[in-house]
Design a protein around this motif. Structure first.
Motif, short mmCIF file in Angstrom:
data_model
loop_
_atom_site.label_atom_id
_atom_site.label_comp_id
_atom_site.label_asym_id
_atom_site.label_seq_id
_atom_site.Cartn_x
_atom_site.Cartn_y
_atom_site.Cartn_z
N ALA A 162 36.60 12.98 -15.07
CA ALA A 162 35.13 12.91 -15.05
C ALA A 162 34.79 13.27 -13.68
O ALA A 162 35.66 13.04 -12.68
N GLY A 163 33.59 13.82 -13.47
CA GLY A 163 33.00 13.93 -12.09
C GLY A 163 32.40 12.66 -11.90
O GLY A 163 32.39 11.54 -12.32
N HIS A 164 31.35 12.56 -10.75
CA HIS A 164 30.56 11.35 -10.44
C HIS A 164 29.86 11.16 -11.55
O HIS A 164 29.14 11.77 -12.41
N VAL A 165 29.68 9.65 -11.61
CA VAL A 165 28.86 9.11 -12.61
C VAL A 165 27.23 9.54 -12.57
O VAL A 165 26.95 9.66 -11.42
N LEU A 166 26.62 9.76 -13.56
CA LEU A 166 25.35 10.00 -13.60
C LEU A 166 24.49 8.87 -13.47
O LEU A 166 24.64 7.84 -14.41
N ASN A 167 23.77 8.50 -12.42
CA ASN A 167 22.94 7.34 -12.17
C ASN A 167 21.34 7.55 -11.81
O ASN A 167 21.37 8.67 -11.48
N ALA A 175 28.73 8.63 -7.35
CA ALA A 175 27.48 8.88 -8.23
C ALA A 175 26.71 9.70 -7.83
O ALA A 175 26.40 10.09 -6.52
N THR A 176 25.93 10.51 -8.66
CA THR A 176 24.83 11.60 -8.48
C THR A 176 23.60 11.11 -8.97
O THR A 176 23.76 10.60 -10.04
N GLY A 177 22.70 10.98 -8.22
CA GLY A 177 21.38 10.56 -8.69
C GLY A 177 20.52 11.70 -9.54
O GLY A 177 20.52 12.59 -9.29
N VAL A 178 20.11 10.94 -10.84
CA VAL A 178 18.98 12.00 -11.51
C VAL A 178 17.89 11.04 -11.81
O VAL A 178 18.10 10.01 -12.06
N THR A 180 15.24 12.95 -13.89
CA THR A 180 14.57 13.47 -15.08
C THR A 180 15.86 14.27 -15.99
O THR A 180 16.82 14.29 -15.61
N THR A 181 15.01 14.68 -17.15
CA THR A 181 16.05 15.05 -18.19
C THR A 181 16.76 16.45 -17.56
O THR A 181 17.84 16.72 -18.01
N ASP A 182 15.82 17.34 -17.01
CA ASP A 182 16.45 18.42 -16.21
C ASP A 182 17.49 18.17 -15.29
O ASP A 182 18.41 19.04 -15.22
N ASP A 183 17.39 17.15 -14.61
CA ASP A 183 18.46 16.61 -13.54
C ASP A 183 19.64 16.49 -14.23
O ASP A 183 20.73 16.97 -13.86
N VAL A 184 19.62 15.92 -15.35
CA VAL A 184 20.68 15.24 -16.21
C VAL A 184 21.41 16.57 -16.79
O VAL A 184 22.77 16.73 -16.40
N GLU A 208 15.95 6.87 -21.98
CA GLU A 208 15.73 8.70 -22.23
C GLU A 208 16.73 9.46 -21.41
O GLU A 208 17.35 10.36 -21.93
N LEU A 209 17.13 8.79 -20.18
CA LEU A 209 18.19 9.83 -19.37
C LEU A 209 19.53 9.53 -19.99
O LEU A 209 20.32 10.49 -19.97
N LEU A 210 19.92 8.31 -20.57
CA LEU A 210 20.96 8.21 -21.30
C LEU A 210 21.24 9.13 -22.45
O LEU A 210 22.37 9.76 -22.66
#
Length: 479
Positions: A162-167, A175-178, A180-184, A208-210
């Motif tokens: 996996a890559g960086h976790v989405l957080n 970790a990569t910060g997100v 918005t849903t577009d970021d995700v 929502e982001l999950l």
């Protein structure tokens, strides 16, 4: 990832030289061995297993000419053969967690380190781990590792990455910060383009982001796995989440209302939740029943990583086996980091360790209940986090599950066939079967009776290459 932030071959019948870890695969005949069927919990009568070009080509009666013809024959009468182990939570290239100042800002980071990856890879194989799932890290580092593995520049397990976790916040290396849903959707697409085998979602995401992360992963044909805290597992699984990690379901929403109120009112931040939540949870109560039912209904892929938490709970003890193994097998830079700064028990006082150890029977009980469900149970260690040394820690995880009451057969299946299926590779990994890749362990005793035989393997067959005890000792750095 950080749960918060982020043998000479004495039995050779031929005169062929010992295969080195980097030698090309040859035709092998493992003769007289009893095959462990991890799915049916039984061992076979003696058989001869023929390996050609790194795959199992034939399984016949012992002494078979068809099995032994033009092969290097290894006599293994009264020995046992099982699939190689799979660690589903092994941070292969994770470097030390450090804090530095960048202008006026304080930055925490855990950057990838290729030397640490090579060190970990050798020791993983040395302890019988032939496949890993790398649950969060740098995909470029993962690609470099795979290239060196393909060029036989190092010895190591196959890695699913996996890559960086989405957080909700970024952390360099992890970790990569997100927001918005577009970021995700953008980050998931970028990770898939970079070679991600799966997507990991993290504790800071909103519902929502999950949900957006799960949908984006599935849109690209990738499973979504999550480490969750505030969002209850019973709320996330109906979203289509494919997997969960860590037996630390510390959401207040998994507690009975009165218990949740008391927990929220008194809880402290950070890792104190590792025991404070459990003080309010009954592993045989109605809320636990609801959790077990969700595992049965949604069948998530799940690795408990008990070893990561138990290591934290006893790290104040001079006789900690995890500290001893870390001193022997962990990369020196990681060991120094854990000794000087980074542990999962930062700020804990003696009373906190006593409280943590007091709730451990609850963790054990819940592990036994979950591993008896219809979920896709696997084994994981959180390798490269504090006191979790490569390879040997998977054997600690197996022992902890056994102590919790999980049957040996279930543990062996979780660490082989079930893990391979969860990785989408069950047609080639995780079983001793014709056509499967020859990633195997040769044992002196029946692991269904005693898991200790797995830790003290007589040999590992890695991609068809036979590594005896001497080779394994060298890979573990014990020369």
């Amino acid at each position: 990832m950080h749960p918060l932030i982020p043998w000479s071959v004495a039995g050779l019948l031929s005169c062929a030289p010992l295969l080195s870890a980097q030698a090309s695969p040859t035709t092998l005949a493992l003769d007289g061995v009893r095959i462990i069927d991890v799915e049916r919990s039984r061992s076979s009568a003696p058989r001869c297993v023929r390996i050609e070009d790194g795959r199992i080509a034939r399984i016949t009666h012992p002494g078979s000419r068809a099995c032994q013809r033009d092969a290097t024959v290894v006599s293994l009468a009264d020995r046992y053969l099982m699939p190689g182990l799979i660690d589903m939570h092994a941070h292969l290239s994770l470097g030390p967690m450090v804090v530095r100042q960048d202008g006026d800002a304080i930055v925490m980071e855990a950057l990838p380190d290729d030397a640490i990856a090579e060190h970990n890879a050798a020791r993983l194989v040395g302890f019988g781990v032939t496949t890993i799932r790398n649950p969060a890290g740098d995909l470029a580092a993962a690609a470099r590792y795979k290239a060196r593995l393909a060029d036989a520049a190092l010895t190591g397990p196959e890695s699913f990455d996996a890559g960086h976790v989405l957080n909700d916040a970024g952390l360099p290396g992890l970790a990569t910060g997100v927001t918005t849903t577009d970021d995700v959707r953008r980050v998931v697409a970028e990770q898939v383009d970079a070679g991600a085998d799966w997507i990991k979602l993290y504790t800071g995401l909103s519902p929502e982001l999950l949900q957006a992360g799960i949908a984006a992963a599935h849109a690209h044909g990738r499973p979504a796995v999550a480490h969750l805290e505030e969002i209850a597992w019973t709320d996330a699984l109906p979203m289509g989440l494919d997997g969960l990690v860590h037996l630390m379901p510390v959401s207040p929403d998994l507690l009975a209302p009165a218990d949740a109120e008391g927990y929220v009112a008194s809880r402290r931040p950070a890792t104190f939740a590792f025991f404070e939540w459990w003080e309010h949870f009954d592993p045989d109560g109605a809320e636990a029943d609801r959790l077990v039912a969700a595992f049965d209904q949604y069948r998530p892929v799940f690795d408990a990583t008990l070893v990561a938490f138990h290591a934290a709970f006893v790290q104040d003890r001079d006789d900690s086996p995890y500290r001893r193994d870390a001193e022997r097998y962990a990369h020196p830079r990681l060991l120094a980091n854990w000794t000087d700064f980074f542990t999962f028990a930062i700020g804990w006082e003696p009373a906190d360790f006593e409280r943590a150890r007091a709730i451990w029977p609850k963790v054990q009980r819940m592990a036994a209940r979950l591993y008896a469900t219809g979920a896709r149970m696997t084994l994981g260690t959180d390798m490269s986090n504090p006191w979790i040394a490569p390879g040997v820690s998977l054997h600690h995880e197996m022992a902890l599950l056994a102590e919790a009451g999980v049957p040996n057969a279930h543990i062996l299946r979780a660490g082989t066939a079930s893990a391979a299926d969860a990785l989408g590779a069950g047609d080639r990994l995780g079983r001793v079967a014709v056509g499967h890749e020859a990633d195997l362990l040769v044992l002196d005793g029946d692991p269904l009776a005693d898991l200790a035989h797995v830790r003290d393997a007589r040999a590992v067959v890695l991609d068809g290459r036979y590594l005896d005890r001497a080779a394994l000792s060298a890979l573990r750095g014990e020369e």
